[in-house]
Design a protein around this motif. Structure first.
Motif, mmCIF file in Angstrom:
data_model
loop_
_atom_site.group_PDB
_atom_site.id
_atom_site.type_symbol
_atom_site.label_atom_id
_atom_site.label_comp_id
_atom_site.label_asym_id
_atom_site.label_seq_id
_atom_site.Cartn_x
_atom_site.Cartn_y
_atom_site.Cartn_z
ATOM 1 N N HIS A 188 22.898 -2.096 19.218
ATOM 2 C CA HIS A 188 23.378 -3.101 20.169
ATOM 3 C C HIS A 188 23.057 -4.410 19.925
ATOM 4 O O HIS A 188 21.727 -4.574 19.799
ATOM 5 C CB HIS A 188 23.275 -2.741 21.711
ATOM 6 N N GLY A 189 23.887 -5.356 19.662
ATOM 7 C CA GLY A 189 23.283 -6.626 19.517
ATOM 8 C C GLY A 189 23.063 -7.717 20.821
ATOM 9 O O GLY A 189 23.343 -7.520 21.716
ATOM 10 N N ILE A 190 22.064 -8.532 20.597
ATOM 11 C CA ILE A 190 21.860 -9.506 21.441
ATOM 12 C C ILE A 190 21.644 -10.902 20.889
ATOM 13 O O ILE A 190 21.417 -11.108 19.770
ATOM 14 C CB ILE A 190 20.583 -9.076 22.375
ATOM 15 N N PRO A 191 21.639 -11.957 21.853
ATOM 16 C CA PRO A 191 21.698 -13.296 21.230
ATOM 17 C C PRO A 191 20.034 -13.282 20.741
ATOM 18 O O PRO A 191 19.195 -12.873 21.214
ATOM 19 C CB PRO A 191 21.879 -14.085 22.443
ATOM 20 N N GLU A 192 20.149 -14.389 19.629
ATOM 21 C CA GLU A 192 18.533 -14.621 18.997
ATOM 22 C C GLU A 192 17.722 -15.114 20.098
ATOM 23 O O GLU A 192 16.345 -14.817 20.136
ATOM 24 C CB GLU A 192 18.901 -15.587 17.780
ATOM 25 N N ARG A 193 18.111 -15.981 21.059
ATOM 26 C CA ARG A 193 17.508 -16.614 21.924
ATOM 27 C C ARG A 193 16.845 -15.599 22.975
ATOM 28 O O ARG A 193 15.554 -15.920 23.487
ATOM 29 C CB ARG A 193 18.081 -17.779 22.669
ATOM 30 N N HIS A 194 17.552 -14.560 23.172
ATOM 31 C CA HIS A 194 16.604 -13.301 23.958
ATOM 32 C C HIS A 194 15.357 -12.852 23.383
ATOM 33 O O HIS A 194 14.454 -12.792 24.064
ATOM 34 C CB HIS A 194 17.575 -12.296 24.086
ATOM 35 N N SER A 246 20.492 1.493 6.066
ATOM 36 C CA SER A 246 20.379 -0.136 6.440
ATOM 37 C C SER A 246 20.630 -0.420 8.048
ATOM 38 O O SER A 246 20.977 0.710 8.680
ATOM 39 C CB SER A 246 21.379 -0.978 5.664
ATOM 40 N N THR A 247 20.007 -1.247 8.422
ATOM 41 C CA THR A 247 19.976 -1.807 9.959
ATOM 42 C C THR A 247 21.120 -2.913 10.505
ATOM 43 O O THR A 247 21.016 -3.666 9.787
ATOM 44 C CB THR A 247 18.861 -1.948 10.599
ATOM 45 N N SER A 248 21.866 -2.813 11.392
ATOM 46 C CA SER A 248 22.762 -3.631 11.531
ATOM 47 C C SER A 248 22.864 -3.854 13.263
ATOM 48 O O SER A 248 22.384 -2.970 14.048
ATOM 49 C CB SER A 248 24.273 -3.537 11.120
ATOM 50 N N PHE A 249 23.754 -4.954 13.627
ATOM 51 C CA PHE A 249 23.679 -5.015 15.110
ATOM 52 C C PHE A 249 25.309 -5.338 15.635
ATOM 53 O O PHE A 249 25.893 -6.168 14.823
ATOM 54 C CB PHE A 249 23.152 -6.172 15.591
ATOM 55 N N GLN A 250 25.848 -4.767 16.419
ATOM 56 C CA GLN A 250 27.138 -4.691 16.971
ATOM 57 C C GLN A 250 27.225 -5.229 18.308
ATOM 58 O O GLN A 250 26.133 -5.460 18.937
ATOM 59 C CB GLN A 250 27.685 -3.321 17.282
ATOM 60 N N TYR A 262 25.625 -8.390 11.086
ATOM 61 C CA TYR A 262 26.603 -7.774 12.199
ATOM 62 C C TYR A 262 27.212 -6.566 11.681
ATOM 63 O O TYR A 262 27.636 -6.499 10.611
ATOM 64 C CB TYR A 262 27.851 -8.910 12.278
ATOM 65 N N THR A 263 27.542 -5.507 12.415
ATOM 66 C CA THR A 263 27.874 -4.153 12.118
ATOM 67 C C THR A 263 29.111 -4.286 11.382
ATOM 68 O O THR A 263 29.573 -3.703 10.281
ATOM 69 C CB THR A 263 27.870 -3.314 13.203
ATOM 70 N N ASP A 264 30.299 -5.029 11.930
ATOM 71 C CA ASP A 264 31.657 -4.993 11.323
ATOM 72 C C ASP A 264 31.555 -5.691 9.891
ATOM 73 O O ASP A 264 32.361 -5.369 9.187
ATOM 74 C CB ASP A 264 32.724 -5.641 12.243
ATOM 75 N N TYR A 265 30.663 -6.668 9.634
ATOM 76 C CA TYR A 265 30.616 -6.998 8.336
ATOM 77 C C TYR A 265 30.181 -5.870 7.389
ATOM 78 O O TYR A 265 30.359 -6.244 6.288
ATOM 79 C CB TYR A 265 29.840 -8.381 8.358
ATOM 80 N N GLU A 266 29.161 -5.403 7.809
ATOM 81 C CA GLU A 266 28.517 -4.219 7.189
ATOM 82 C C GLU A 266 29.497 -3.201 6.709
ATOM 83 O O GLU A 266 29.495 -2.729 5.542
ATOM 84 C CB GLU A 266 27.237 -3.727 7.800
ATOM 85 N N PHE A 267 30.576 -2.928 7.644
ATOM 86 C CA PHE A 267 31.256 -1.839 7.383
ATOM 87 C C PHE A 267 32.237 -2.345 5.982
ATOM 88 O O PHE A 267 32.514 -1.609 5.038
ATOM 89 C CB PHE A 267 32.590 -1.697 8.504
#
Length: 343
Positions: A188-194, A246-250, A262-267
């Motif tokens: 799961h993705g989160i903002p970098e600021r978090h 590999s690891t990605s974030f959605q 980003y996961t969709d870019y990785e696809f």
């Protein structure tokens, strides 16, 4: 008397815009989910997002809804019932958002005579918008409605050897008869600021590709470090080659930098690099939900195949698997007997 409170994300009561709207309102108005000025958050959520998102989200929920109800709720209920069969403590299930509230679950435990609770956020990793908000909400409800209760919280278990073992073996089982070219661990993705907000040192987390590998107390609350650690531990347990994972974030909102890649870019990238057979693991979740069943299992498959991929497999979450139930039952029973918690 001791008892256990399991808490997951939550779900609308039905896959309709009428029920999705109040659910999204509660979720998105959480200051740990959209952490901006309250006035701006209200304008953004209620003035913009909730004007269109409920209908879109309702259609997505309808695609994955089961006859018994929301998959997340059904799977969480099955899990809680199985854990109950392995302990003599009362076990209650609550949701951070939606009608199955944490307050109702705490009341259920109180009615059974419980005055000491083990809180189990059903998230392997620490993040403001998942683990932390569950803990904060539970403590708020305790203070207001159950001041006599003592609450102990299960730590994020992302690197627990028992968790890594059961997760790895579940992945291995999901990969049987699938000749993969690559395994993508999509979190799961989160903002970098978090990440920076959760850094107690206020200087360690730079999201520069190296800070996650430099030992720091910041790792105790660093979501990015923890997910990469989970991927690494699973890789080592299963003996996977570095070049095949590999690891990605959605899941992200426009306008702010979120964790990458980003996961969709990785696809698209993996397909264009010649990866024909892709397996995807969604290890940020212990229960399959909208994000895994619709965004990854359905949309992800379409995105990968449209980019040139041929075979795609989403590995199910741990859900109510007996091995996962046994691990959780062991943890709660050890807490009951010795107040020992996994690390």
């Amino acid at each position: 008397m001791k008892g256990v409170l399991l808490v997951n994300l939550g779900s609308p009561d039905s896959p309709t815009a009428k029920d999705v709207k109040p659910y999204l309102d509660e979720f998105l108005m959480d200051e740990r989910v959209i952490d901006v000025n309250p006035v701006l958050r209200n304008l953004l959520v209620r003035g913009i997002i909730l004007q269109t998102r409920p209908k879109k989200s309702a259609k997505a929920y309808a695609k994955i809804w089961w006859d018994e109800g929301s998959p997340l709720i059904v799977l969480s209920e099955r899990f809680a019932k199985k854990v109950q069969q392995h302990t003599d403590m009362p076990v209650a299930l609550g949701m951070r958002y939606g009608s199955m509230s944490i307050k109702k679950a705490l009341q259920e435990l109180k009615d059974k005579g419980v005055d000491e609770v083990l809180l189990v956020p059903l998230y392997p990793h620490y993040a403001m918008s998942s683990y932390e908000t569950v803990v904060v909400k539970t403590m708020e409800d305790k203070k207001e409605f159950f001041p006599e209760m003592k609450i102990t919280t299960l730590p994020a278990f992302y690197k627990s050897p028992e968790y890594i073992k059961v997760l790895s073996e579940s992945i291995a089982d999901g990969l049987k008869d699938f000749d993969y070219d690559h395994i993508l661990f999509s979190y799961h993705g989160i903002p970098e600021r978090h990440i920076r907000k959760s850094d107690p040192t206020k200087f360690h987390c730079k999201i520069d590709g190296s800070c996650c590998s430099v030992n720091s107390v910041a790792h105790n609350t660093c979501y990015r470090h923890q997910v990469y650690e989970t991927t690494e531990l699973v890789k080592n347990y299963l003996g996977l080659s570095e070049e095949k994972i590999s690891t990605s974030f959605q899941s992200r909102l426009a306008g702010d930098p979120w964790l990458k890649p980003y996961t969709d870019y990785e696809f698209e990238r993996l397909a264009k690099e010649g990866k024909k057979n892709l397996a995807v693991v969604t290890a940020a979740f212990v229960s399959d939900c909208l994000e895994t069943l619709e965004e990854i299992a359905m949309e992800g498959k379409e995105q990968f195949e449209e980019a040139g991929g041929e075979h795609y497999k989403h590995i199910p979450c741990l859900n109510d698997g007996d091995a996962w139930v046994a691990v959780m039952a062991k943890w709660v029973n050890e807490w009951q007997a010795k107040e020992v918690l996994p690390v």
